[in-house]
Design a protein around this motif. Structure first.
Motif, PDB file in Angstrom:
ATOM      1  N   GLU A   1       0.842  -1.191   0.000  1.00 54.67           N
ATOM      2  CA  GLU A   1       0.000   0.000   0.000  1.00 54.67           C
ATOM      3  C   GLU A   1       0.874   1.237   0.000  1.00 54.67           C
ATOM      4  OE1 GLU A   1      -2.838  -0.036   3.102  1.00 54.67           O
ATOM      5  OE2 GLU A   1      -3.770  -1.917   2.472  1.00 54.67           O
ATOM      6  N   VAL A   2       0.518   2.167  -0.850  1.00 56.19           N
ATOM      7  CA  VAL A   2       1.203   3.457  -0.864  1.00 56.19           C
ATOM      8  C   VAL A   2       0.691   4.268   0.310  1.00 56.19           C
ATOM      9  CG1 VAL A   2       1.623   5.555  -2.179  1.00 56.19           C
ATOM     10  CG2 VAL A   2       1.413   3.366  -3.364  1.00 56.19           C
TER      11      VAL A   2
ATOM     12  N   SER B   1       2.164   5.518  -9.110  1.00 55.27           N
ATOM     13  CA  SER B   1       1.988   4.494  -8.081  1.00 55.27           C
ATOM     14  C   SER B   1       0.804   4.821  -7.191  1.00 55.27           C
ATOM     15  CB  SER B   1       3.264   4.365  -7.236  1.00 55.27           C
ATOM     16  OG  SER B   1       4.328   3.841  -8.000  1.00 55.27           O
TER      17      SER B   1
ATOM     18  N   GLN C   1      -2.512   2.596  -6.748  1.00 60.21           N
ATOM     19  CA  GLN C   1      -3.021   2.196  -5.433  1.00 60.21           C
ATOM     20  C   GLN C   1      -4.514   2.485  -5.308  1.00 60.21           C
ATOM     21  OE1 GLN C   1      -1.856   0.664  -2.843  1.00 60.21           O
ATOM     22  NE2 GLN C   1      -3.443   1.116  -1.334  1.00 60.21           N
TER      23      GLN C   1
ATOM     24  N   LYS D   1      -6.495   0.126  -7.411  1.00 56.85           N
ATOM     25  CA  LYS D   1      -6.478  -1.192  -6.779  1.00 56.85           C
ATOM     26  C   LYS D   1      -7.504  -1.262  -5.658  1.00 56.85           C
ATOM     27  CE  LYS D   1      -3.029  -2.114  -4.076  1.00 56.85           C
ATOM     28  NZ  LYS D   1      -1.628  -2.340  -3.655  1.00 56.85           N
TER      29      LYS D   1
ATOM     30  N   ALA E   1       0.790   1.032 -12.756  1.00 53.95           N
ATOM     31  CA  ALA E   1       1.956   0.478 -12.068  1.00 53.95           C
ATOM     32  C   ALA E   1       3.070   0.165 -13.064  1.00 53.95           C
ATOM     33  CB  ALA E   1       1.569  -0.771 -11.289  1.00 53.95           C
TER      34      ALA E   1
ATOM     35  N   GLN F   1       4.532  -2.302  -5.798  1.00 54.97           N
ATOM     36  CA  GLN F   1       3.143  -2.067  -6.182  1.00 54.97           C
ATOM     37  C   GLN F   1       2.757  -2.939  -7.375  1.00 54.97           C
ATOM     38  OE1 GLN F   1       0.314  -1.093  -5.254  1.00 54.97           O
ATOM     39  NE2 GLN F   1      -0.068   1.022  -5.844  1.00 54.97           N
TER      40      GLN F   1
ATOM     41  N   ASP G   1       2.378  -6.573  -6.364  1.00 53.55           N
ATOM     42  CA  ASP G   1       1.129  -6.781  -5.620  1.00 53.55           C
ATOM     43  C   ASP G   1      -0.036  -6.987  -6.569  1.00 53.55           C
ATOM     44  OD1 ASP G   1      -0.753  -6.863  -3.565  1.00 53.55           O
ATOM     45  OD2 ASP G   1      -0.947  -4.689  -3.493  1.00 53.55           O
TER      46      ASP G   1
END
Length: 396
Positions: free
Chosen positions: A41-42, A109, A113, A116, A128, A144, A147
């Motif tokens: 997670e950002v 990014s 996030q 996502k 990403a 990222q 993931d």
């Protein structure tokens, strides 16, 4: 499906070969997993003050970037993906004039996030990849991307980016990610040991260690060692009392054990700790549905969908709830939306067929089946539904 399986296992416990018999009966069903194990997670403060150029002009440029990101996420939430892409391209062009490759990668990014979180993996993956292309030595960007690749089942490519993330400094996430891939592949015993090894790496730092502890507990659940899974969650919560993901995972374990009131309380705590997390909210609504509190459950599911329009658990739960309430036409509409969002999901197709049968839309149900059978991914799961349609028509 999970609750029905639990009832079967409970009622037939002690009978010879009961587990093998149940698994044979239900082999076309897939258990719903709560993938609460580590994910990248950002952080909310992803852009620090040091990222902002000095002076009024720099601050204005920074604030403009944030506003553009908000506008892009709004378009994603509305399902307007083409406009979201165009806005993102314009953001990159503007940052190329006033920022650095690092700043652009951070923006992409961050957008990935947010996409996502909304379960729009198409855009999350696209942004990403762009972040990695722009700054190939960015550990955050590789983590990222890894993931998201894990979420969509591209494990070989995900492993490559885990290696790169590790080489640029994300060692803890890389170790957790490798364990996670093993779990997604159904290698639960191996994943359990990998999570334990990952925890040994992260426990001294604390910022990600609770994800590894959650992974350990979830692997024990996967191995149907529910008492051990619950004990693992209790041990994790003794170390990280305020982590929502642990409370949610513990609650999910309690659901499988049939301890629904305790599970409800656990989901409430998880929601209180992280109101953005859809997992405990879905858990609460699902338990309300189980208890016959249909109005509360509907309010809960619709609130989740308002925040996360592409959340498959909330939409699937709402479809089932509407069928329970006899509101079959609405159930069909919601199920069709679910199929539109998840065209490769046989569960979504089942949901639509069931709703169409309930609504006595037999021609539509047969058409849904025909379309599904043309796609080989759905043949095994859906072929038998023709008999159900004929039975619903009264043709025994």
């Amino acid at each position: 499906v999970n609750s029905a399986l639990f009832d079967l296992y409970t009622n037939l416990r002690g009978l010879e070969n009961s587990r093998a018999i149940i698994q044979a009966w239900t082999q076309s069903f897939e258990r719903t997993h709560h993938f609460v194990a580590p994910q990248f997670e950002v952080e909310e403060d992803f852009f620090s003050d040091s990222d902002v150029a000095n002076g009024v002009a720099g601050r204005e440029a920074y604030e403009r970037v944030i506003q553009q990101q908000v506008a892009i996420v709004d378009r994603v939430r509305d399902g307007d993906f083409d406009v979201a892409r165009r806005f993102a391209r314009e953001l990159v062009v503007e940052q190329q004039r006033s920022g650095t490759a690092e700043h652009i990668a951070k923006s992409l990014s961050n957008l990935s996030q947010r996409a996502k979180e909304l379960e729009v993996y198409e855009l999350a993956l696209e942004w990403a990849r762009q972040a990695v292309e722009i700054k190939g030595d960015d550990a955050v960007a590789h983590a990222q991307l890894a993931d998201i690749l894990m979420r969509v089942g591209r494990y070989v490519e995900a492993s490559h980016h885990l290696d790169l993330a590790q080489s640029f400094g994300e060692e803890g996430f890389a170790a957790s990610g490798r364990a996670r891939i093993l779990r997604y592949l159904g290698q639960y015993a191996e994943a359990l040991e990998a999570y334990r090894a990952a925890y040994e790496r992260t426990k001294a730092h604390g910022d990600r260690a609770h994800f590894d502890l959650a992974g350990i507990a979830e692997c024990l659940r996967d191995l149907e060692m529910l008492d051990d899974a619950l004990a693992a969650y209790d041990d994790a919560l003794a170390k990280f009392e305020y982590e929502s993901v642990l409370h949610a995972g513990r609650a999910a374990t309690l659901v499988e054990m049939g301890r629904f009131e305790e599970a409800f309380d656990g989901y409430v705590v998880a929601k209180r700790l992280d109101s953005k997390n859809a997992v405990p909210r879905n858990g609460i609504a699902s338990l309300q549905r189980r208890a016959g509190q249909f109005e509360r459950a509907e309010t809960g599911f619709r609130a989740i969908i308002a925040d996360y329009p592409f959340d498959s658990h909330a939409r699937g739960g709402l479809v089932g709830l509407l069928r329970d309430m006899g509101r079959y036409e609405e159930a069909v509409a919601e199920a069709q939306t679910l199929v539109d969002y998840l065209p490769a999901s046989s569960d979504a197709r089942w949901s639509l067929v069931d709703a169409q049968i309930d609504a006595r839309q037999f021609a539509a149900a047969e058409a849904t089946l025909e379309m599904a059978v043309e796609d080989q991914r759905h043949v095994d799961g859906l072929r038998g539904a023709r008999a159900r349609i004929e039975k619903a028509k009264g043709n025994y």
